[in-house]
Design an enzyme around this catalytic site. Structure first.
Site, mmCIF file in Angstrom:
data_model
loop_
_atom_site.group_PDB
_atom_site.id
_atom_site.type_symbol
_atom_site.label_atom_id
_atom_site.label_comp_id
_atom_site.label_asym_id
_atom_site.label_seq_id
_atom_site.Cartn_x
_atom_site.Cartn_y
_atom_site.Cartn_z
ATOM 1 N N VAL A 1 5.423 -2.435 15.486
ATOM 2 C CA VAL A 1 5.373 -1.180 16.283
ATOM 3 C C VAL A 1 4.722 -1.358 17.723
ATOM 4 C CG1 VAL A 1 5.434 0.043 14.266
ATOM 5 C CG2 VAL A 1 3.209 -0.016 15.271
ATOM 6 N N GLY B 1 0.872 -1.080 0.007
ATOM 7 C CA GLY B 1 -0.070 -0.026 0.014
ATOM 8 C C GLY B 1 0.851 1.362 0.025
ATOM 9 N N LYS C 1 -7.156 7.815 15.014
ATOM 10 C CA LYS C 1 -6.460 8.843 14.189
ATOM 11 C C LYS C 1 -6.769 10.147 14.657
ATOM 12 C CE LYS C 1 -4.612 6.259 11.001
ATOM 13 N NZ LYS C 1 -3.163 6.392 10.871
ATOM 14 N N TYR D 1 -11.605 3.628 14.753
ATOM 15 C CA TYR D 1 -10.277 3.726 13.849
ATOM 16 C C TYR D 1 -10.439 5.610 13.824
ATOM 17 C CZ TYR D 1 -7.644 4.752 9.636
ATOM 18 O OH TYR D 1 -6.823 5.159 8.744
ATOM 19 N N THR E 1 -5.663 0.753 -1.555
ATOM 20 C CA THR E 1 -4.954 -0.129 -0.763
ATOM 21 C C THR E 1 -5.736 -1.395 -0.024
ATOM 22 O OG1 THR E 1 -5.223 1.062 1.234
ATOM 23 C CG2 THR E 1 -3.191 1.834 -0.099
#
Length: 248
Positions: free
Chosen positions: A61, A16, A153, A149, A184
């Site tokens: 991460v 992506g 963000k 989500y 993506t």
């Protein structure tokens, strides 16, 4: 900052937008790029041509030990691209449990914070450099079908602004990239039309090269949505609020 001869680290580099960051950094003359992914086997196709500038780096991460190891290995970077992300596209109430919501915060918010804390001293030693955080227009406007989500963000946007203030003293440029749905594997869960990863990455790296030190709106489609938000934020939110999660 100048991308030519820079040393970059790109998280989520296997597909992506992350993969497009790698391709564009190579075109712009980066001297070395650490291409990071949870499973380095997923980088096989990217590394197939044997470009010596690409260095595979195993990196989850959300794993503190792997983050620390990455900072020790990639101790020469001048550009950190926090691109790794996770989206479940679930409602806050409609989701069967909170597992995905926690995962979204772990990757999108805490992962970005963890990487930045680990690499801030590295950037300071290499002259300040730049930090690029991939955000989303959903940081500004909440989408109920991707409720948690959107929240992650939004948290990442707030974090990016605080990081910019804190890292200013060491001369680190901090760019947050706002974008709408992109072609993506993650973006295909959102409606068409969708932007190409190249549109997003080109605008993002242009901002880095121009010395931009704030949020940028990447791609024409994002700019149109952002203009609608600026003109009538409540009206756009009301429209987005009609897009509810599908209940099963």
């Amino acid at each position: 900052m100048e991308i030519s001869n820079s040393v970059a680290l790109v998280t989520g580099a296997n597909r992506g937008i992350g993969r497009e960051f790698v391709a564009e950094l190579l075109k712009r003359g980066a001297a070395k790029i650490y291409v990071a992914a949870r499973d380095t086997a997923s980088l096989k196709e990217l590394l197939r041509e044997g470009d010596s500038r690409l260095v595979a780096l195993p990196l989850d991460v959300t794993d503190p030990d792997q983050v620390a190891a990455a900072a020790a290995i990639a101790a020469d970077i001048t550009l950190l691209v926090n691109n790794a992300g996770y989206a479940a596209f679930e409602g806050a109430i409609a989701a069967p449990n909170m597992d995905d919501a926690r995962r979204e915060m772990e990757v999108n918010y805490f992962g970005t914070l963890s990487l930045t804390r680990a690499f801030a001293p590295v950037l300071a030693k290499t002259g300040g450099g730049a930090l690029l955080n991939m955000l989303s227009m959903l940081a500004l406007v909440s989408l109920p079908m991707a409720a948690t989500y959107s929240a992650s963000k939004s948290a990442s946007l707030s974090l990016t602004r605080s990081l910019r203030a804190e890292l200013g003293a060491q001369g680190t440029q901090v760019v947050g990239v706002l974008a709408v749905q992109t072609e993506t594997s993650m973006g295909t869960k959102l409606p068409e039309p969708r932007m190409t990863p190249q549109e997003v990455v080109t605008d993002a790296l242009d901002a880095i090269q121009a010395g931009t030190n704030h949020e940028i709106v990447a791609g024409n489609q994002t700019r149109a949505i952002h203009e609608a938000f600026v003109a009538d934020p409540k009206g756009l939110q009301a429209k987005m609020s009609t897009r509810l999660p599908q209940r099963t």
